[in-house]
Design an enzyme around this catalytic site. Structure first.
Site, PDB file in Angstrom:
ATOM      1  N   HIS A  74       0.824  -1.212   0.000  1.00 18.17           N
ATOM      2  CA  HIS A  74       0.000   0.000   0.000  1.00 18.17           C
ATOM      3  C   HIS A  74       0.866   1.273   0.000  1.00 18.17           C
ATOM      4  O   HIS A  74       0.336   2.365  -0.116  1.00 18.17           O
ATOM      5  CB  HIS A  74      -1.031  -0.012   1.144  1.00 18.17           C
ATOM      6  CG  HIS A  74      -0.536   0.363   2.502  1.00 18.17           C
ATOM      7  ND1 HIS A  74      -0.150  -0.560   3.450  1.00 18.17           N
ATOM      8  CD2 HIS A  74      -0.382   1.578   3.084  1.00 18.17           C
ATOM      9  CE1 HIS A  74       0.211   0.081   4.555  1.00 18.17           C
ATOM     10  NE2 HIS A  74       0.088   1.376   4.357  1.00 18.17           N
TER      11      HIS A  74
ATOM     12  N   ASP B 128       0.152  -7.548   1.539  1.00 18.72           N
ATOM     13  CA  ASP B 128       0.577  -6.144   1.593  1.00 18.72           C
ATOM     14  C   ASP B 128       2.111  -6.087   1.616  1.00 18.72           C
ATOM     15  O   ASP B 128       2.719  -5.767   2.635  1.00 18.72           O
ATOM     16  CB  ASP B 128      -0.041  -5.462   2.820  1.00 18.72           C
ATOM     17  CG  ASP B 128       0.153  -3.948   2.801  1.00 18.72           C
ATOM     18  OD1 ASP B 128       0.599  -3.420   1.762  1.00 18.72           O
ATOM     19  OD2 ASP B 128      -0.128  -3.308   3.835  1.00 18.72           O
TER      20      ASP B 128
ATOM     21  N   GLN C 236       0.514   5.772  11.759  1.00 17.14           N
ATOM     22  CA  GLN C 236       0.546   6.282  10.389  1.00 17.14           C
ATOM     23  C   GLN C 236       1.933   6.841  10.044  1.00 17.14           C
ATOM     24  O   GLN C 236       2.507   7.603  10.827  1.00 17.14           O
ATOM     25  CB  GLN C 236      -0.519   7.368  10.195  1.00 17.14           C
ATOM     26  CG  GLN C 236      -1.853   6.809   9.705  1.00 17.14           C
ATOM     27  CD  GLN C 236      -2.452   5.778  10.640  1.00 17.14           C
ATOM     28  OE1 GLN C 236      -2.453   5.977  11.838  1.00 17.14           O
ATOM     29  NE2 GLN C 236      -2.949   4.677  10.097  1.00 17.14           N
ATOM     30  N   GLY C 237       2.426   6.468   8.897  1.00 13.30           N
ATOM     31  CA  GLY C 237       3.760   6.890   8.472  1.00 13.30           C
ATOM     32  C   GLY C 237       4.809   5.808   8.705  1.00 13.30           C
ATOM     33  O   GLY C 237       5.894   5.848   8.140  1.00 13.30           O
ATOM     34  N   ASP C 238       4.473   4.825   9.573  1.00 10.70           N
ATOM     35  CA  ASP C 238       5.408   3.721   9.837  1.00 10.70           C
ATOM     36  C   ASP C 238       5.210   2.573   8.855  1.00 10.70           C
ATOM     37  O   ASP C 238       6.041   1.657   8.782  1.00 10.70           O
ATOM     38  CB  ASP C 238       5.216   3.185  11.259  1.00 10.70           C
ATOM     39  CG  ASP C 238       5.685   4.161  12.318  1.00 10.70           C
ATOM     40  OD1 ASP C 238       6.710   4.834  12.094  1.00 10.70           O
ATOM     41  OD2 ASP C 238       5.034   4.254  13.378  1.00 10.70           O
ATOM     42  N   SER C 239       4.120   2.581   8.130  1.00 13.17           N
ATOM     43  CA  SER C 239       3.817   1.482   7.213  1.00 13.17           C
ATOM     44  C   SER C 239       4.977   1.179   6.285  1.00 13.17           C
ATOM     45  O   SER C 239       5.691   2.086   5.847  1.00 13.17           O
ATOM     46  CB  SER C 239       2.625   1.837   6.332  1.00 13.17           C
ATOM     47  OG  SER C 239       1.452   1.543   7.002  1.00 13.17           O
TER      48      SER C 239
END
Ligand code: ARG
Length: 257
Positions: free
Chosen positions: A76, A122, A211-214
């Site tokens: 993603h 993912d 959020q942002g660590d994905s």
């Protein structure tokens, strides 16, 4: 790395868990209420940790260097993008600095089964135009089931938000979280798929990716076992972080690397 030394390091991880490293992490999260991710980390200690940015320099995901020119990230983070839209930054702890290496992306492989984060697959591999001279992380394989045992302590890393409603971190952060049994994760999330995902977190919450660590790493004993994928909120009780189960994709990843 041989199986024996991996096992020795796993034992060490288990002993650390038993002696209260996780409890210490909780105490710290409690003392600094808004921290989701533990503490500052040195890039020298986690050289395999990279981030993805737009051409404007906006960091939006993490990744893991698995060979000098291959980065594993979340599908993603890369699906639907052109290679020219993504820059990979390695060897840089502070996003406001110019240290390290910035590489354009030469190729993007997205797992062909990926549709959305809740359906698994993912995972993605980026090929770098500029090889990076940093440490790489070995990928978990189906032989690594001990690394996925519930309670084994993993390390999460990233530049993402330090609170669910907060700002992203300018500096690399790390935290330790125990892996969660598939049955408990299934209870937390009916859409959890044990064949392609693994969960990590504390029952009481307090420590998590956000959020942002994905796309960034979940490692156990230095081995990449998970890729940060999703979760409900961040660090909420009984809502562990969900990571792509790297061992489930070993063959497909090996073919790309
Ligand atoms: N999807 C998020 C990202 O794109 C990662 C969320 C992880 N959430 C969690 N609660 N562990 O950065």
């Amino acid at each position: 790395m041989g199986v024996t030394s991996r096992f020795a390091r796993l034992l060490l991880a288990a002993v650390v868990a038993a002696t209260g490293a996780v409890a210490a992490g909780v105490a710290q999260a409690g003392a600094e209420e808004r921290i989701v991710g533990g503490s500052l980390a040195n890039i020298e200690d986690y050289g395999y940790t990279v981030y993805l940015s737009t051409q404007d320099g906006f960091q939006y995901c993490g990744g893991t260097l698995v060979s000098q020119d291959k980065v594993v990230t979340a599908a993603h983070c890369s699906a639907g993008k052109a290679a020219s839209e993504i820059l990979v930054v390695g060897g840089r702890e502070d996003k406001d600095s110019v240290e390290g290496t910035v590489s354009p992306v030469r190729g993007i492989w997205v797992h062909p089964g990926f549709t959305d984060i809740r359906s698994g697959a993912d995972i993605s591999v980026l090929t770098l135009a500029t090889p990076m001279p940093y440490d790489t992380a070995p990928l978990a394989t189906p032989d690594d089931t001990p690394l996925y045992r519930p309670g084994v302590v993993g390390v999460i890393l990233g530049w993402g938000r330090t609170a669910a409603d907060g700002a992203v971190s300018p500096q690399l952060r790390r935290a330790s979280v125990p892996l969660v049994a598939d049955t408990s994760c299934q209870q937390a999330y009916p859409s959890f798929l044990p064949a392609s995902m693994v969960c990590a977190g504390l029952p009481q919450g307090g420590i998590d990716t956000c959020q942002g660590d994905s796309g960034g790493p979940l490692t156990v004993s230095g081995v990449l076992v998970g890729v940060t994928s999703w979760g409900e909120g961040c660090a909420e009780p009984n809502r562990p972080g969900v990571y792509t189960r790297v061992a489930a994709y070993a063959d497909e990843l090996a073919a790309q690397i």
